[in-house]
Design a protein around this motif. Structure first.
Motif, PDB file in Angstrom:
ATOM      1  N   ALA A 112       0.832  -1.204   0.000  1.00 24.32           N
ATOM      2  CA  ALA A 112       0.000   0.000   0.000  1.00 24.32           C
ATOM      3  C   ALA A 112       0.869   1.258   0.000  1.00 24.32           C
ATOM      4  O   ALA A 112       0.611   2.202  -0.748  1.00 24.32           O
ATOM      5  N   VAL A 113       1.916   1.262   0.830  1.00 21.40           N
ATOM      6  CA  VAL A 113       2.817   2.422   0.884  1.00 21.40           C
ATOM      7  C   VAL A 113       3.577   2.560  -0.429  1.00 21.40           C
ATOM      8  O   VAL A 113       3.710   3.664  -0.982  1.00 21.40           O
ATOM      9  N   LEU A 114       4.042   1.444  -0.973  1.00 23.29           N
ATOM     10  CA  LEU A 114       4.749   1.474  -2.256  1.00 23.29           C
ATOM     11  C   LEU A 114       3.839   2.003  -3.358  1.00 23.29           C
ATOM     12  O   LEU A 114       4.260   2.804  -4.203  1.00 23.29           O
ATOM     13  N   LEU A 128       3.007  10.996   2.815  1.00 27.95           N
ATOM     14  CA  LEU A 128       2.477   9.654   3.061  1.00 27.95           C
ATOM     15  C   LEU A 128       1.602   9.642   4.310  1.00 27.95           C
ATOM     16  O   LEU A 128       0.568   8.969   4.348  1.00 27.95           O
ATOM     17  N   LYS A 129       2.014  10.405   5.314  1.00 31.08           N
ATOM     18  CA  LYS A 129       1.217  10.495   6.543  1.00 31.08           C
ATOM     19  C   LYS A 129      -0.164  11.075   6.242  1.00 31.08           C
ATOM     20  O   LYS A 129      -1.181  10.624   6.784  1.00 31.08           O
ATOM     21  N   ARG A 138      10.223   4.673   9.541  1.00 30.65           N
ATOM     22  CA  ARG A 138      11.491   4.687   8.799  1.00 30.65           C
ATOM     23  C   ARG A 138      11.900   3.266   8.434  1.00 30.65           C
ATOM     24  O   ARG A 138      12.558   3.046   7.415  1.00 30.65           O
ATOM     25  N   ASP A 139      11.521   2.289   9.285  1.00 29.34           N
ATOM     26  CA  ASP A 139      11.858   0.893   8.989  1.00 29.34           C
ATOM     27  C   ASP A 139      11.190   0.426   7.702  1.00 29.34           C
ATOM     28  O   ASP A 139      11.810  -0.251   6.880  1.00 29.34           O
ATOM     29  N   LEU A 140       9.915   0.790   7.520  1.00 24.40           N
ATOM     30  CA  LEU A 140       9.197   0.393   6.310  1.00 24.40           C
ATOM     31  C   LEU A 140       9.850   1.046   5.080  1.00 24.40           C
ATOM     32  O   LEU A 140      10.113   0.373   4.082  1.00 24.40           O
ATOM     33  N   ILE A 141      10.118   2.339   5.183  1.00 24.92           N
ATOM     34  CA  ILE A 141      10.797   3.036   4.084  1.00 24.92           C
ATOM     35  C   ILE A 141      12.149   2.381   3.816  1.00 24.92           C
ATOM     36  O   ILE A 141      12.542   2.157   2.667  1.00 24.92           O
ATOM     37  N   GLY A 142      12.856   2.029   4.894  1.00 23.63           N
ATOM     38  CA  GLY A 142      14.163   1.370   4.764  1.00 23.63           C
ATOM     39  C   GLY A 142      14.071   0.028   4.055  1.00 23.63           C
ATOM     40  O   GLY A 142      14.941  -0.310   3.241  1.00 23.63           O
ATOM     41  N   ARG A 143      13.028  -0.748   4.367  1.00 25.35           N
ATOM     42  CA  ARG A 143      12.834  -2.050   3.705  1.00 25.35           C
ATOM     43  C   ARG A 143      12.630  -1.873   2.204  1.00 25.35           C
ATOM     44  O   ARG A 143      13.220  -2.586   1.391  1.00 25.35           O
TER      45      ARG A 143
END
Length: 201
Positions: A112-114, A128-129, A138-143
């Protein structure tokens, strides 16, 4: 410089060959370039190894027909072409070959974020927020970044000049897209319930 030097040595026209053999040699050259490249090769680069006026598109079509029934195929992705294994053989490759961890292994929320980044890029974490109604970690963005699916875009023209995020060529390859124009229509995604995390269009 090395590319230009190699260009001077390569006989592109192959005028000493009969037309049929010349065409087949041009096909083999394109196949060799695609085989050696780890990224999609654009038309302009493929045109450097064939005769002037030879149609790269027709050569690719003939190469694709030549590979019919083989375990790999020519795919048009991310503004160019590449050789890749046909999906039917994915399980066999994973069973027998050391291909590393190539599965995207994305969670539903990651997708969903992608998707939000793909449709709204360049976009900041604040953007995005606004879409999701909560902070994106930041972890999700990092992944997503570690998997090569997103990269850093231009800094946003506002206070603090925050980083923006954009999709990458790897994103296009992973989702079998020629360009961002090939993204599904957002209304269709919403109708299918695939963008339900978003609070705005």
């Amino acid at each position: 410089m090395a590319k230009d030097h190699a260009d001077q040595k390569l006989d592109r026209e192959l005028e000493d060959l009969p037309a049929e053999l010349r065409w087949r040699e041009w096909m083999r050259r394109i196949e060799a370039v695609l085989f050696a490249s780890s990224a999609p090769v654009p038309r302009v680069d493929l045109a450097r190894v064939v005769g002037q006026g030879a149609s790269v598109d027709l050569l690719i079509d003939d190469l694709a027909a030549d590979l019919e029934g083989r375990a790999f195929e020519v795919a048009k992705v991310a503004g160019g072409w590449m050789l890749r294994t046909r999906p039917a053989y994915a399980a066999a490759i994973r069973t027998a070959a050391d291909v590393g961890d190539q599965d995207l292994d994305l969670r539903e929320y990651d997708v969903a974020v992608l998707s939000a980044i793909a449709y709204h890029q360049p976009i900041t974490r604040d953007g995005l927020k606004d879409i999701f109604g909560k902070e994106i970690s930041r972890d999700l963005i990092g992944r997503l970044h570690a998997q090569g699916l997103i990269g850093t875009g231009p800094r946003a023209p506002r206070r603090g000049a925050p980083y923006t995020y954009v999709t990458t060529e790897q994103f296009l390859i992973a989702f079998d897209l020629q360009s961002l124009q090939d993204l599904p229509d957002r209304e269709q995604l919403e109708d299918a319930g695939l963008t339900r995390h978003e609070s705005r269009t």
